[in-house]
Design an enzyme around this catalytic site. Structure first.
Site: not given
Ligand code: GRF
Length: 220
Positions: A144, A135, A108
């Protein structure tokens, strides 16, 4: 032993390309066993031989659960050790995530927990952040929100717009993903009780990508 990696992608596939290049260079002991997409026109699909491609339009199924089940069956048939979402733009349902729990990763483009979801580069700029990044995390049903394994950081520079920031981050994303997969395929990464573990030790904060492309513990 070479580990089996499946990749889920909806778009251009530069992260997949980085994985393929690392494998070809002998920097990652793995093989890509399938690329799976919700878009037949995803450029990512073209990066692997036809026998490794699977794509289907979610519209061909009555609902998300049915599409996810078909996707999950296709992924399972490839017998992956690890499944990587790399620009896969659909939210995965709980059943899919439960089926591959502990071996499902996502990359992400933000320093999670900041900026879950879309438009991360613009949001970092709008907030006036001095730093931005990417990340890699284990996937959980909330978008997420899974435990973060590793991050790459870059400075935000004066004059950056979202496109410039994204372009500068991308090569670091690639290095981050490959470095994380190196740990995963070496059997050094696990998710237990909702926490990432490295070498059987819980990670209290994410590993950090250094300038050489290695991951270090934050207190190293
Ligand atoms: C990357 O920025 C990734 O972090 C995000 O979507 C983008 C995918 O790029 N989840 P690509 O398809 O791998 O080039």
């Amino acid at each position: 032993m070479s580990r089996r990696i499946a990749v889920l992608a909806s778009g251009r596939g530069s992260n997949l390309q980085a994985i393929l290049e690392a494998i070809a260079a002998g920097a990652l002991d793995a093989e890509i066993v399938g690329v799976f997409s919700d878009r037949a026109d995803a450029a990512a699909l073209d990066k692997v031989p036809e026998a490794l491609r699977w794509s289907a339009s979610p519209r061909a199924w009555p609902d998300r659960a049915a599409f996810d089940a078909a996707l999950a069956d296709a992924v399972a048939a490839a017998r992956p050790d690890w499944i990587v979402c790399a620009g896969y733009m659909r939210i995965l349902g709980e059943a899919f995530i439960a089926r591959f729990e502990g071996r499902l990763l996502n990359i992400h483009p933000s320093l999670l927990p900041k900026y879950r979801g879309l438009h991360t580069h613009q949001r970092a700029l709008d907030a006036g952040d001095a730093e931005h990044g990417a990340s890699v995390h284990f996937v959980v049903p909330e978008l997420d929100a899974g435990t973060v394994i590793a991050q790459a950081r870059i400075p935000v520079l004066a004059g950056d717009d979202a496109a410039a920031l994204a372009a500068r981050l991308l090569p670091r994303e690639h290095a981050l993903l490959v470095a994380t997969l190196r740990l995963a395929t070496a059997g050094r990464l696990a998710e237990r009780d909702g926490k990432a573990h490295l070498d059987d030790q819980p990670l209290f904060s994410p590993l950090s990508l250094d300038s050489t492309g290695d991951l270090t513990r934050p207190d190293d």
